[in-house]
Scaffold this motif. Sequence first.
Motif, PDB file in Angstrom:
ATOM      1  N   HIS A 180       0.818  -1.212   0.000  1.00 54.11           N
ATOM      2  CA  HIS A 180       0.000   0.000   0.000  1.00 54.11           C
ATOM      3  C   HIS A 180       0.858   1.271   0.000  1.00 54.11           C
ATOM      4  O   HIS A 180       0.498   2.279   0.594  1.00 54.11           O
ATOM      5  N   GLY A 181       1.971   1.192  -0.704  1.00 53.98           N
ATOM      6  CA  GLY A 181       2.845   2.353  -0.803  1.00 53.98           C
ATOM      7  C   GLY A 181       2.589   3.161  -2.068  1.00 53.98           C
ATOM      8  O   GLY A 181       2.342   2.608  -3.135  1.00 53.98           O
ATOM      9  N   VAL A 182       2.656   4.472  -1.939  1.00 53.93           N
ATOM     10  CA  VAL A 182       2.549   5.378  -3.081  1.00 53.93           C
ATOM     11  C   VAL A 182       3.946   5.788  -3.549  1.00 53.93           C
ATOM     12  O   VAL A 182       4.219   5.876  -4.735  1.00 53.93           O
ATOM     13  N   ALA A 183       4.817   6.049  -2.585  1.00 53.02           N
ATOM     14  CA  ALA A 183       6.195   6.434  -2.881  1.00 53.02           C
ATOM     15  C   ALA A 183       7.061   6.060  -1.689  1.00 53.02           C
ATOM     16  O   ALA A 183       6.560   5.778  -0.597  1.00 53.02           O
ATOM     17  N   ALA A 184       8.377   6.027  -1.911  1.00 52.26           N
ATOM     18  CA  ALA A 184       9.300   5.663  -0.840  1.00 52.26           C
ATOM     19  C   ALA A 184      10.554   6.516  -0.911  1.00 52.26           C
ATOM     20  O   ALA A 184      10.971   6.950  -1.991  1.00 52.26           O
ATOM     21  N   PHE A 185      11.136   6.749   0.252  1.00 57.27           N
ATOM     22  CA  PHE A 185      12.344   7.558   0.369  1.00 57.27           C
ATOM     23  C   PHE A 185      13.332   6.848   1.283  1.00 57.27           C
ATOM     24  O   PHE A 185      12.943   6.298   2.310  1.00 57.27           O
ATOM     25  N   CYS A 186      14.599   6.866   0.906  1.00 59.21           N
ATOM     26  CA  CYS A 186      15.667   6.318   1.737  1.00 59.21           C
ATOM     27  C   CYS A 186      16.592   7.465   2.116  1.00 59.21           C
ATOM     28  O   CYS A 186      17.068   8.201   1.241  1.00 59.21           O
ATOM     29  N   CYS A 187      16.852   7.618   3.413  1.00 55.28           N
ATOM     30  CA  CYS A 187      17.511   8.823   3.895  1.00 55.28           C
ATOM     31  C   CYS A 187      18.655   8.527   4.859  1.00 55.28           C
ATOM     32  O   CYS A 187      18.627   7.534   5.591  1.00 55.28           O
ATOM     33  N   SER A 188      19.621   9.427   4.868  1.00 58.17           N
ATOM     34  CA  SER A 188      20.715   9.396   5.838  1.00 58.17           C
ATOM     35  C   SER A 188      20.499  10.515   6.845  1.00 58.17           C
ATOM     36  O   SER A 188      20.189  11.651   6.456  1.00 58.17           O
ATOM     37  N   VAL A 189      20.652  10.204   8.119  1.00 57.39           N
ATOM     38  CA  VAL A 189      20.450  11.207   9.166  1.00 57.39           C
ATOM     39  C   VAL A 189      21.548  12.267   9.095  1.00 57.39           C
ATOM     40  O   VAL A 189      22.737  11.945   9.063  1.00 57.39           O
ATOM     41  N   VAL A 190      21.137  13.529   9.067  1.00 55.78           N
ATOM     42  CA  VAL A 190      22.108  14.628   9.031  1.00 55.78           C
ATOM     43  C   VAL A 190      22.015  15.517  10.266  1.00 55.78           C
ATOM     44  O   VAL A 190      22.859  16.402  10.460  1.00 55.78           O
ATOM     45  N   GLY A 191      21.031  15.282  11.111  1.00 60.77           N
ATOM     46  CA  GLY A 191      20.914  16.089  12.319  1.00 60.77           C
ATOM     47  C   GLY A 191      19.613  15.818  13.047  1.00 60.77           C
ATOM     48  O   GLY A 191      18.677  15.237  12.485  1.00 60.77           O
ATOM     49  N   THR A 192      19.544  16.206  14.302  1.00 61.82           N
ATOM     50  CA  THR A 192      18.340  16.046  15.109  1.00 61.82           C
ATOM     51  C   THR A 192      18.114  17.296  15.948  1.00 61.82           C
ATOM     52  O   THR A 192      19.057  18.035  16.248  1.00 61.82           O
ATOM     53  N   VAL A 193      16.856  17.505  16.332  1.00 63.15           N
ATOM     54  CA  VAL A 193      16.497  18.593  17.236  1.00 63.15           C
ATOM     55  C   VAL A 193      15.570  18.028  18.306  1.00 63.15           C
ATOM     56  O   VAL A 193      14.569  17.385  17.991  1.00 63.15           O
ATOM     57  N   ASP A 194      15.926  18.257  19.566  1.00 65.22           N
ATOM     58  CA  ASP A 194      15.129  17.776  20.685  1.00 65.22           C
ATOM     59  C   ASP A 194      13.930  18.685  20.871  1.00 65.22           C
ATOM     60  O   ASP A 194      14.069  19.891  21.094  1.00 65.22           O
ATOM     61  N   MET A 195      12.712  18.096  20.796  1.00 66.46           N
ATOM     62  CA  MET A 195      11.485  18.872  20.940  1.00 66.46           C
ATOM     63  C   MET A 195      10.622  18.347  22.092  1.00 66.46           C
ATOM     64  O   MET A 195       9.411  18.297  22.010  1.00 66.46           O
ATOM     65  N   GLY A 196      11.263  17.959  23.175  1.00 65.09           N
ATOM     66  CA  GLY A 196      10.506  17.492  24.330  1.00 65.09           C
ATOM     67  C   GLY A 196      10.169  16.023  24.224  1.00 65.09           C
ATOM     68  O   GLY A 196      11.027  15.158  24.387  1.00 65.09           O
ATOM     69  N   THR A 197       8.900  15.708  23.947  1.00 66.59           N
ATOM     70  CA  THR A 197       8.491  14.306  23.835  1.00 66.59           C
ATOM     71  C   THR A 197       9.012  13.654  22.565  1.00 66.59           C
ATOM     72  O   THR A 197       9.087  12.430  22.471  1.00 66.59           O
ATOM     73  N   HIS A 198       9.359  14.470  21.570  1.00 66.17           N
ATOM     74  CA  HIS A 198       9.782  13.956  20.269  1.00 66.17           C
ATOM     75  C   HIS A 198      11.162  14.479  19.875  1.00 66.17           C
ATOM     76  O   HIS A 198      11.631  15.510  20.383  1.00 66.17           O
ATOM     77  N   LEU A 199      11.766  13.761  18.973  1.00 61.93           N
ATOM     78  CA  LEU A 199      13.019  14.176  18.359  1.00 61.93           C
ATOM     79  C   LEU A 199      12.739  14.382  16.873  1.00 61.93           C
ATOM     80  O   LEU A 199      12.203  13.485  16.214  1.00 61.93           O
ATOM     81  N   VAL A 200      13.049  15.549  16.362  1.00 63.94           N
ATOM     82  CA  VAL A 200      12.902  15.797  14.930  1.00 63.94           C
ATOM     83  C   VAL A 200      14.198  15.345  14.263  1.00 63.94           C
ATOM     84  O   VAL A 200      15.278  15.827  14.595  1.00 63.94           O
TER      85      VAL A 200
END
Length: 228
Positions: A109-129
């Motif tokens: 049930h996929g429309v599109a797919a992306f494969c990614c390398s992590v380049v950074g994160t930002v701490d947003m409390g309950t979540h990490l962007v």
Amino acid sequence: MDLAAFHSISYGLYVVSSVNDEGRKCGCVVNTFQQVTNEPLQVSVALNKENVTLAAVLESGRYCVTVLDQETPLELIGVFGFRNSIETDKFADAAFEVDAAGLPLLLEHGVAAFCCSVVGTVDMGTHLVVFGQVDDAKVLGKAEPLTYAYYHAVKRGKTPPKASSYIADEVQGASGALADDAETTVAKCGWRCTVCGYIVEGYPDGLPEDFRCPVCGVGPEMFERITL
């Protein structure tokens, strides 16, 4: 504050997947994936800090994202959205492939797919962007992408508690609707899952002991009796 204002924000529904240091395939449903830059092509996704998938993303330094289509069954969303990757092999019954870096990529049930390398994160409390550079992208199908609005209004789906958009006080949709027709004269029995909101009709004497919620997998002890 009027929390209903948040319901006007547009989202899609996606499965983020990765693999941890032990080689375990992990994945979860999110609604916060988006493109953030064009040159270079970069994206972001917000993941709950308690998610096993986030730990896998940070361990591997990579993640894949599948854009889900409108025909995605609640059962698939239940597996990836309401279950734990340590306790459940979420890819056991799903169509997937392994990308060049060894990560599982959901095809079903996929429309599109992306494969990614992590380049950074930002701490947003309950979540990490988590920001990622797109290493590969491809179209999987021609169906309409599944929006969060469609998931709630048409599929009657519920927001997982760990989702970025979860609001504890909101009245959320379930995968069945309570009848409020004034002309209804015969009350029908039903059972509602207290975890994900799924509703099953019937079983006036109680759910069978081996009954499992088709969305989140919990047993009959997690269902409450309701009138339809």
